[in-house]
Each structure stands twice: as C-alpha cells, then as structure tokens.
Enzyme design. Structure first.
Site, short mmCIF file in Angstrom:
data_model
loop_
_atom_site.label_atom_id
_atom_site.label_comp_id
_atom_site.label_asym_id
_atom_site.label_seq_id
_atom_site.Cartn_x
_atom_site.Cartn_y
_atom_site.Cartn_z
N GLN A 128 0.84 -1.20 0.00
CA GLN A 128 0.00 0.00 0.00
C GLN A 128 0.88 1.24 0.00
OE1 GLN A 128 -2.16 1.26 3.64
NE2 GLN A 128 -4.00 1.11 2.40
N GLY A 129 0.71 2.09 -1.00
CA GLY A 129 1.48 3.33 -1.11
C GLY A 129 0.57 4.53 -0.90
N SER A 131 0.65 6.56 2.52
CA SER A 131 1.29 7.56 3.38
C SER A 131 2.53 8.17 2.71
CB SER A 131 1.74 6.93 4.70
OG SER A 131 0.66 6.28 5.32
N GLU A 246 -9.97 -2.00 5.02
CA GLU A 246 -8.77 -2.14 5.84
C GLU A 246 -9.10 -2.01 7.33
OE1 GLU A 246 -5.68 0.62 4.82
OE2 GLU A 246 -4.25 -0.24 6.22
C1 LIG Z 1 3.25 -0.89 11.27
C2 LIG Z 1 2.76 0.15 10.33
C3 LIG Z 1 2.47 -0.20 9.04
C4 LIG Z 1 2.04 0.75 8.12
N1 LIG Z 1 1.83 0.35 6.84
C5 LIG Z 1 1.50 1.27 5.91
C6 LIG Z 1 1.37 0.89 4.53
O1 LIG Z 1 1.56 -0.27 4.17
N2 LIG Z 1 1.09 1.85 3.64
C7 LIG Z 1 0.87 3.16 3.99
O2 LIG Z 1 0.56 3.95 3.13
N3 LIG Z 1 0.99 3.55 5.29
C8 LIG Z 1 1.31 2.64 6.25
N4 LIG Z 1 1.46 3.03 7.56
C9 LIG Z 1 1.35 4.45 7.89
C10 LIG Z 1 0.15 4.80 8.75
O3 LIG Z 1 -1.03 4.77 7.99
C11 LIG Z 1 0.44 6.18 9.36
O4 LIG Z 1 1.56 6.04 10.24
C12 LIG Z 1 -0.73 6.72 10.12
O5 LIG Z 1 -1.79 7.02 9.26
C13 LIG Z 1 -0.36 7.98 10.94
O6 LIG Z 1 0.27 8.91 10.15
P1 LIG Z 1 1.67 9.57 10.61
O7 LIG Z 1 2.58 8.46 10.99
O8 LIG Z 1 2.09 10.49 9.54
O9 LIG Z 1 1.31 10.34 11.95
P2 LIG Z 1 0.70 11.82 12.04
O10 LIG Z 1 -0.47 11.93 11.12
O11 LIG Z 1 1.79 12.82 11.87
O12 LIG Z 1 0.16 11.85 13.52
C14 LIG Z 1 0.99 12.18 14.64
C15 LIG Z 1 0.10 12.22 15.88
O13 LIG Z 1 -0.89 13.27 15.74
C16 LIG Z 1 -2.20 12.75 15.92
N5 LIG Z 1 -3.16 13.42 15.04
C17 LIG Z 1 -2.97 13.74 13.73
N6 LIG Z 1 -4.08 14.31 13.23
C18 LIG Z 1 -5.00 14.34 14.23
C19 LIG Z 1 -6.34 14.81 14.33
N7 LIG Z 1 -6.98 15.35 13.27
N8 LIG Z 1 -6.99 14.66 15.51
C20 LIG Z 1 -6.37 14.10 16.58
N9 LIG Z 1 -5.08 13.64 16.55
C21 LIG Z 1 -4.41 13.77 15.38
C22 LIG Z 1 -2.08 11.28 15.54
O14 LIG Z 1 -3.11 10.50 16.14
C23 LIG Z 1 -0.71 10.92 16.09
O15 LIG Z 1 -0.77 10.65 17.46
C24 LIG Z 1 1.88 2.10 8.51
C25 LIG Z 1 2.14 2.47 9.83
C26 LIG Z 1 2.58 1.52 10.73
C27 LIG Z 1 2.87 1.94 12.14
#
Ligand SMILES: Cc1cc2nc3c(=O)[nH]c(=O)nc-3n(C[C@H](O)[C@H](O)[C@H](O)COP(=O)(O)OP(=O)(O)OC[C@H]3O[C@@H](n4cnc5c(N)ncnc54)[C@H](O)[C@@H]3O)c2cc1C
Length: 395
Positions: A128-129, A131, A246
């Site tokens: 999945q691409g 993020s 998902e």
């Molecule tokens: C093990 C693992 C596998 C993954 N696999 C994939 C994958 O295959 N493909 C892919 O595309 N992505 C993948 N991801 C990415 C995942 O979808 C993102 O990490 C996730 O959506 C959070 O985004 P971020 O890491 O940029 O955190 P951020 O969005 O930067 O969030 C940081 C913090 O701010 C909080 N926050 C942000 N916005 C809000 C809001 N509006 N209200 C309240 N709190 C908020 C969040 O809850 C978090 O605590 C994976 C992540 C993990 C950990």
C-alpha cells in the site's frame, strides 16, 4: 442477525478442522524473522495451498473467484484457523484483505480478470502506497504527483511506511493529478507495477531489528491509464472504500488470534515456577486474564456483527473503526501482561509451551504499532464521533 452456528456450519467446522490438522504441520514452521524473500515464498505457497484446497477467498463473491461462503462459515473458518495456529496472512494481507476487495468494488473487468486470480493463488503480492512524509493522518495532503502523457501517467514523489513493499509486485498508489483542486478532489488511485524503472524501494529498520516497511521513491515511473481505479480525481472516494475494508473487517483474523495468544499466556504461566507453585496460581494474574478474556470475547462479538453487516451491505460499516480501536488497545494490554508475567524469560533462551520467551517480547514490540497503523487511535475516535455517533466535526 442470527450468529448461532447451525448443523451445516458445524459440519464445515469439522471439515476445516480436519484439513488444517494435516495441512498446517505439512507446511512447516515459518522462516526466521527478517528473511523476507523466504517469508514471501512461505506465505505465497501457503496461499496456493489454501487455493488448491478450495479455501482461498472465502469472503470474496463467487463470480470473482471466491467462495462466497455464508457469514457464519467465514467466522467458523477464522475460529478454526486461529485454533490450528495456521500461518499468519502476512505478505498476502494487502492483496486479500483490501486491494482485492477494492478491485471487486471499483475495478474494471480487465483489472479484475488480471489481478484477482493472481491474488487468490498467491502469485502476486501487494503493498500500500498511501502515506507520505507529509501525509499520514491527513492523507489527503499527499503530494506525489502524476501527470498524464497520452495513455500513461508519469509519477514523481515519495511514499513511506509501505509495509512489505520490498517483496511486493503491485502497489495501491495514491497520486495527485490536480494540484489546483481542493485537496480531496485532486487525487487518483492507481495500480503501480513495483518491478518497473523509476520505482526504488528502501527498507526501513524497526525497533525489533527487522524491516517490516519501506520508503518508496518514484522517479518518472510510468503507469498506464488502464491501471487507474475509478475516475481521474475521484481517488479520494475509492480510497475510502479501501480504508473501510482495511479498518472494517481486515483485522478479524488478528482479533480471533488474541484468544489463542491469551490461552498460550495461561499455559506459559503454568510452567513458570513461583514461591507457591507456578505463576498461574497468582489470583491477581487470574483476574487480569479473566478481564482480558471478557474483552477478547466481547470484541469477537463486535467483529462478528461487523462481518455480518458488511456481508449484508457489501461494504464494512464505519463502526469498524471501533473494532480496530479496541483491538489495538487489547492487543497492547495482552502483550504488556505477557511480558510482565515472563519477566527476564522474555529476553529469550528459554522455551515455554514450545515457544522461545523472546517471541513474547517480539509480540510486545509489534503490538505498539497497532494504535498507529491503518489510522491512529485519535483518528479512529474522530471517525467514531463523526460517522457513527453523528457528532459535529472537531476543529
Ligand atoms: C506498522 C505500520 C504499518 C504501516 N503500513 C502502511 C502501509 O503499508 N502503507 C501506507 O501507506 N501507510 C502505512 N502506515 C502508515 C500509517 O497509515 C500512518 O503512520 C498513520 O496514518 C499515521 O500517520 P503519521 O505516521 O504520519 O502520523 P501523524 O499523522 O503525523 O500523527 C501524529 C500524531 O498526531 C495525531 N493526530 C494527527 N491528526 C490528528 C487529528 N486530526 N486529531 C487528533 N489527533 C491527530 C495522531 O493520532 C498521532 O498521534 C503504517 C504504519 C505503521 C505503524
């Protein structure tokens, strides 16, 4: 909704239990952690075994190569699968649980005819691409750019956290096709061939020393327009279809596995000596396990309802966010308790109930990601508030 198991369901249970009792030991143990090419071979061979025995895609409709089983039998299958400690879906997760279902819901006939049989047979692996470094929770801010040139899109940008992308053949790719439109309106959902020029995959190292996910760099990568799912600039709607699969039903197998994980903890505790006998004699531990057991069984009921609702409407309901949220919390509570019970034994070198104690530490580290992956707990709470409870949007 009637979720009692009838005679046919129990007959199916006996059939699948007998099959798993032979097929799981015959497939052998998984390769050592970190050997991803071997893991891919192991997982895809297992998917092929399921396919050849008629057990691939039980939840997929028959006309798309699945079995279209009644919901009660899908649930029986998951229960027996966990009971047999059958192989984790792993590299087949994206293909089976959300890329395939998205193509079933939104793909063209050509896309379905090409991809669905390959996913079911374990011949292709998906990643999945979605993020990006600047787009996680706020996914619609993504900036990977696709510019149309004739019957191709030329793609430039960077993805991150793409799980198992280093062993993937295809990728669910979100790109920005209209930079001038409001952010949700300029996105397109593409099928990316991972083996083409312009796609560079760099594995990332995680806390357990492994490389579960990757960065994906795209430099003039070309995607045929025929690989577009949905219309140009309609990708946000298609993305929500993917995310509902998902977050809605994809975690069912993980959830029922909590039951096995908890029972294993009880057996392990029964093998750890204490002043009064074994660790399991401690009434505080028994109360903690009882509390978790009630949580796991309640969550399994919620999961059953979610799967039954999805079956009735063809699409998981937004309440799947509540299931995903509770699952991630319970998984962490269980793993924390297991590490506390094992104490120094979780550093490894001692086998309890046939498992090296270090596996418990590994599960604990792995459980930390559940409150982030597939949408963080804060985001799930926002979704529950807005889409399930109908509360006003937060600022
Ligand atoms: C093990 C693992 C596998 C993954 N696999 C994939 C994958 O295959 N493909 C892919 O595309 N992505 C993948 N991801 C990415 C995942 O979808 C993102 O990490 C996730 O959506 C959070 O985004 P971020 O890491 O940029 O955190 P951020 O969005 O930067 O969030 C940081 C913090 O701010 C909080 N926050 C942000 N916005 C809000 C809001 N509006 N209200 C309240 N709190 C908020 C969040 O809850 C978090 O605590 C994976 C992540 C993990 C950990």
């Amino acid at each position: 909704m009637d979720l009692t198991y009838g005679d046919e369901d129990q007959a199916f249970r006996a059939e699948i239990r007998a099959w798993l009792a032979e097929a799981v030991p015959a497939h052998g143990p998984p390769p050592p952690p970190g050997d991803w090419p071997a893991r891919r071979a192991y997982d895809t061979a297992w998917q092929r075994t399921l396919h050849d025995a008629g057990y691939a895609g039980l939840h997929w409709p028959k006309k798309f190569g699945g079995k279209g089983l009644p919901v009660t039998q899908q649930l029986v299958y998951l229960e027996e699968y966990a009971r047999a400690d059958a192989p984790y879906i792993s590299v087949n997760f994206v293909g089976m649980m959300h890329a395939g279902p998205t193509l079933i819901a939104e793909g063209t006939d050509e896309q379905r005819a090409f991809h669905l049989p390959r996913i079911l047979k374990g011949e292709s692996v998906w990643a999945q691409g979605f993020s990006e470094p600047g787009a996680g929770s706020d996914l619609a801010s993504l900036s990977t750019r696709a510019v149309r040139e004739g019957d191709e899109y030329v793609v430039n940008g960077q993805k991150i956290w793409s799980t198992r992308a280093h062993v993937a053949d295809w990728c669910e790719l979100l790109v920005r096709t209209d930079p001038d439109a409001p952010k949700h309106k300029g996105i397109t959902w593409l099928i990316l061939d991972m083996h083409q020029p312009g796609v560079e995959v760099r594995p990332m190292r995680t806390i357990d020393g492994e490389s579960h996910f990757c960065e994906v760099f795209l430099t003039d990568a070309r995607v045929p327009v025929s690989n577009r799912v949905g219309d140009e600039n309609d990708g946000w709607r298609v993305t929500n279809v993917t995310l509902r699969f998902e977050r809605g039903t994809a975690f069912a197998q993980h959830i029922i596995n909590l039951r096995s994980q908890l029972r294993r903890l009880v057996r392990m505790a029964g093998q750890i000596p204490s002043a009064t006998g074994t660790a399991w004699d401690d009434p505080v531990l028994q109360a903690q396990v009882g509390h978790l057991e009630a949580g796991v069984e309640a969550l399994w009921r919620m999961t059953q309802k979610g799967i039954a609702d999805a079956e009735a409407t063809g699409m998981p309901a937004p309440s799947g966010s509540a299931v995903k949220l509770r699952f991630s919390e319970l998984s962490q509570e269980l793993s924390e308790l297991a590490v506390a019970v094992l104490g120094p034994l979780a550093l490894g070198g001692v086998r309890l109930d046939g498992t090296d104690g270090v596996e418990v530490a590994r599960e604990y580290l792995w459980s930390l990601q559940y409150t982030i992956a597939a949408g963080t707990s804060q985001i799930q709470r926002n979704l529950i508030a807005e889409r399930v409870l109908g509360l006003p949007r937060g600022r």
